[in-house]
Design a protein around this motif. Sequence first.
Motif, PDB file in Angstrom:
ATOM      1  N   PHE A  50       3.469   2.212   2.915  1.00  0.00           N
ATOM      2  CA  PHE A  50       4.553   2.998   2.873  1.00  0.00           C
ATOM      3  C   PHE A  50       3.744   4.269   2.800  1.00  0.00           C
ATOM      4  O   PHE A  50       3.031   4.767   2.227  1.00  0.00           O
ATOM      5  CB  PHE A  50       5.074   3.003   1.930  1.00  0.00           C
ATOM      6  N   LEU A  51       4.172   5.329   3.903  1.00  0.00           N
ATOM      7  CA  LEU A  51       3.759   6.723   3.985  1.00  0.00           C
ATOM      8  C   LEU A  51       4.826   7.689   3.696  1.00  0.00           C
ATOM      9  O   LEU A  51       5.632   7.909   4.543  1.00  0.00           O
ATOM     10  CB  LEU A  51       3.208   7.103   5.371  1.00  0.00           C
ATOM     11  N   ASP A  52       4.695   8.183   2.381  1.00  0.00           N
ATOM     12  CA  ASP A  52       5.675   9.429   2.231  1.00  0.00           C
ATOM     13  C   ASP A  52       5.146  10.588   1.835  1.00  0.00           C
ATOM     14  O   ASP A  52       4.702  10.957   0.754  1.00  0.00           O
ATOM     15  CB  ASP A  52       6.667   8.727   1.044  1.00  0.00           C
ATOM     16  N   PRO A  53       4.610  11.410   2.775  1.00  0.00           N
ATOM     17  CA  PRO A  53       3.438  12.364   2.750  1.00  0.00           C
ATOM     18  C   PRO A  53       4.260  13.661   2.048  1.00  0.00           C
ATOM     19  O   PRO A  53       5.417  13.766   2.331  1.00  0.00           O
ATOM     20  CB  PRO A  53       2.981  12.786   4.083  1.00  0.00           C
TER      21      PRO A  53
ATOM     22  N   VAL B 117       0.749  -1.117  -0.299  1.00  0.00           N
ATOM     23  CA  VAL B 117      -0.025  -0.074  -0.003  1.00  0.00           C
ATOM     24  C   VAL B 117       0.885   1.070  -0.079  1.00  0.00           C
ATOM     25  O   VAL B 117       1.850   1.736   1.020  1.00  0.00           O
ATOM     26  CB  VAL B 117      -1.243   0.082   1.287  1.00  0.00           C
ATOM     27  N   ASP B 118       0.775   2.066  -1.024  1.00  0.00           N
ATOM     28  CA  ASP B 118       1.384   3.321  -1.223  1.00  0.00           C
ATOM     29  C   ASP B 118       0.525   4.419  -1.178  1.00  0.00           C
ATOM     30  O   ASP B 118       0.102   4.648  -2.344  1.00  0.00           O
ATOM     31  CB  ASP B 118       2.238   3.246  -2.486  1.00  0.00           C
ATOM     32  N   ALA B 119       0.328   5.037  -0.146  1.00  0.00           N
ATOM     33  CA  ALA B 119      -0.645   6.156  -0.016  1.00  0.00           C
ATOM     34  C   ALA B 119      -0.509   7.281  -0.652  1.00  0.00           C
ATOM     35  O   ALA B 119      -1.316   8.199  -1.028  1.00  0.00           O
ATOM     36  CB  ALA B 119      -1.165   6.383   1.440  1.00  0.00           C
ATOM     37  N   CYS B 120       0.790   7.555  -0.927  1.00  0.00           N
ATOM     38  CA  CYS B 120       1.322   8.990  -1.471  1.00  0.00           C
ATOM     39  C   CYS B 120       2.303   8.661  -2.259  1.00  0.00           C
ATOM     40  O   CYS B 120       3.401   9.146  -2.282  1.00  0.00           O
ATOM     41  CB  CYS B 120       1.981   9.746  -0.399  1.00  0.00           C
ATOM     42  N   ALA B 121       1.942   7.898  -3.554  1.00  0.00           N
ATOM     43  CA  ALA B 121       2.998   7.265  -4.316  1.00  0.00           C
ATOM     44  C   ALA B 121       3.656   8.046  -5.318  1.00  0.00           C
ATOM     45  O   ALA B 121       4.486   7.780  -5.867  1.00  0.00           O
ATOM     46  CB  ALA B 121       2.004   6.094  -5.124  1.00  0.00           C
ATOM     47  N   GLY B 122       3.221   9.415  -5.380  1.00  0.00           N
ATOM     48  CA  GLY B 122       3.809  10.131  -6.549  1.00  0.00           C
ATOM     49  C   GLY B 122       3.588   9.671  -7.993  1.00  0.00           C
ATOM     50  O   GLY B 122       2.714   9.073  -8.409  1.00  0.00           O
TER      51      GLY B 122
ATOM     52  N   PHE C  11       3.995  -9.183  -4.522  1.00  0.00           N
ATOM     53  CA  PHE C  11       2.929  -8.982  -3.646  1.00  0.00           C
ATOM     54  C   PHE C  11       1.639  -9.631  -4.298  1.00  0.00           C
ATOM     55  O   PHE C  11       1.339  -9.586  -5.742  1.00  0.00           O
ATOM     56  CB  PHE C  11       2.391  -7.648  -3.054  1.00  0.00           C
ATOM     57  N   ASP C  12       0.408  -9.915  -3.672  1.00  0.00           N
ATOM     58  CA  ASP C  12      -0.698 -10.409  -4.295  1.00  0.00           C
ATOM     59  C   ASP C  12      -1.638  -9.338  -4.895  1.00  0.00           C
ATOM     60  O   ASP C  12      -2.164  -9.258  -6.005  1.00  0.00           O
ATOM     61  CB  ASP C  12      -1.583 -10.947  -3.332  1.00  0.00           C
ATOM     62  N   ARG C  13      -1.534  -7.817  -4.222  1.00  0.00           N
ATOM     63  CA  ARG C  13      -2.234  -6.842  -4.685  1.00  0.00           C
ATOM     64  C   ARG C  13      -1.226  -5.558  -4.143  1.00  0.00           C
ATOM     65  O   ARG C  13      -0.423  -5.708  -3.254  1.00  0.00           O
ATOM     66  CB  ARG C  13      -3.568  -6.633  -4.237  1.00  0.00           C
TER      67      ARG C  13
ATOM     68  N   GLU D 282      -7.881   9.400   3.721  1.00  0.00           N
ATOM     69  CA  GLU D 282      -9.403   8.732   3.263  1.00  0.00           C
ATOM     70  C   GLU D 282      -9.161   7.723   2.663  1.00  0.00           C
ATOM     71  O   GLU D 282      -9.736   6.594   3.035  1.00  0.00           O
ATOM     72  CB  GLU D 282      -9.820   9.952   2.183  1.00  0.00           C
ATOM     73  N   MET D 283      -8.057   7.451   1.811  1.00  0.00           N
ATOM     74  CA  MET D 283      -7.549   6.020   1.177  1.00  0.00           C
ATOM     75  C   MET D 283      -7.393   5.021   2.119  1.00  0.00           C
ATOM     76  O   MET D 283      -7.862   3.750   2.212  1.00  0.00           O
ATOM     77  CB  MET D 283      -6.580   6.238   0.350  1.00  0.00           C
ATOM     78  N   LEU D 284      -6.561   5.350   3.245  1.00  0.00           N
ATOM     79  CA  LEU D 284      -6.125   4.368   4.267  1.00  0.00           C
ATOM     80  C   LEU D 284      -7.285   4.007   5.142  1.00  0.00           C
ATOM     81  O   LEU D 284      -7.327   2.937   5.605  1.00  0.00           O
ATOM     82  CB  LEU D 284      -5.016   4.961   4.877  1.00  0.00           C
TER      83      LEU D 284
END
Length: 301
Positions: free
Chosen positions: A154-157, A39-44, A95-97, A135-137
Amino acid sequence: MVAQAFGDEHTRRKLETVEKYLAAYTTALKLQDFELLYVDACAGSGASIPRSALADREAKDNGQTYLLDSNQAVADADQIIVGSALRALKVGPSFDRYLLNDVKKSNVDALRAAVSSDFQHLTDRIQITKFDANEMLLDLCKRTNWKATRAVVFLDPFGLQIKFSTLEALARTCAVDVWYLVPVFAMYRQIRHDGEVLEDGGRSVDEALGTTEWRNVVAVEEKGQIDLWGASQPVSRRAVDVKWFETVAKERLKHAFQGRVIDQVLPLGRNGLHEFSLMFAWANPSERAKLASKLASAVLR
């Protein structure tokens, strides 16, 4: 590949650390009966060009500024830093997803283009969304069956984007490992030299730390200059530094994850400036899950 203009060698170091963990994580859990999520919440956008490379390019081209688009090579290929999302897609075992998210449409479009170009074999495993990271997380935490799922988040805000309530929700899953690039310098900048906390920025720090108690100790009063009548007015000044915010942020992360945070912290920033602190926490309270802390400690050495 569309590359954002940010970061430098410290960016590469951060990404290599997380990438090593991802490879160790999927290897360790490949025989377990869990669905594994990245999970990459701030993927760029999937890649970046160091500012130093752009500076060199501008100098060579007499100050001419080049736009960062897919039709224009602004840096040598070996100068482009592959981002966290694309590194995760390359990790084996896979990873599976993969849940990739960014709030900017241009970044989402760039990620989709990169996946279509280079990762067609994983298309059915990848979901790319455009939401606020919190919101996504929060939605992920609510709708996932965590008894059957394990994840690395991974949180890279961008700035003070991640709220403490989001960290608490991740901890309650009892199933995720979290790498969090804490913007400690951004927290520090919300305090003026005289110790006054900026109004809007201060509220952002409150939300990021989940408390206002930090406000009580960021300033001290000292005696000012003595006037003609022998009296002095107290003078307030800032009493904390970036390292102090790192300590507070780690304690707050420990509070959210009930102490499951490794002691090692990776300080990062440009030109020796301490701008960020990469921290690791794991949500699973079982003894077997302590393997996560050992893996994270190993890649930070």
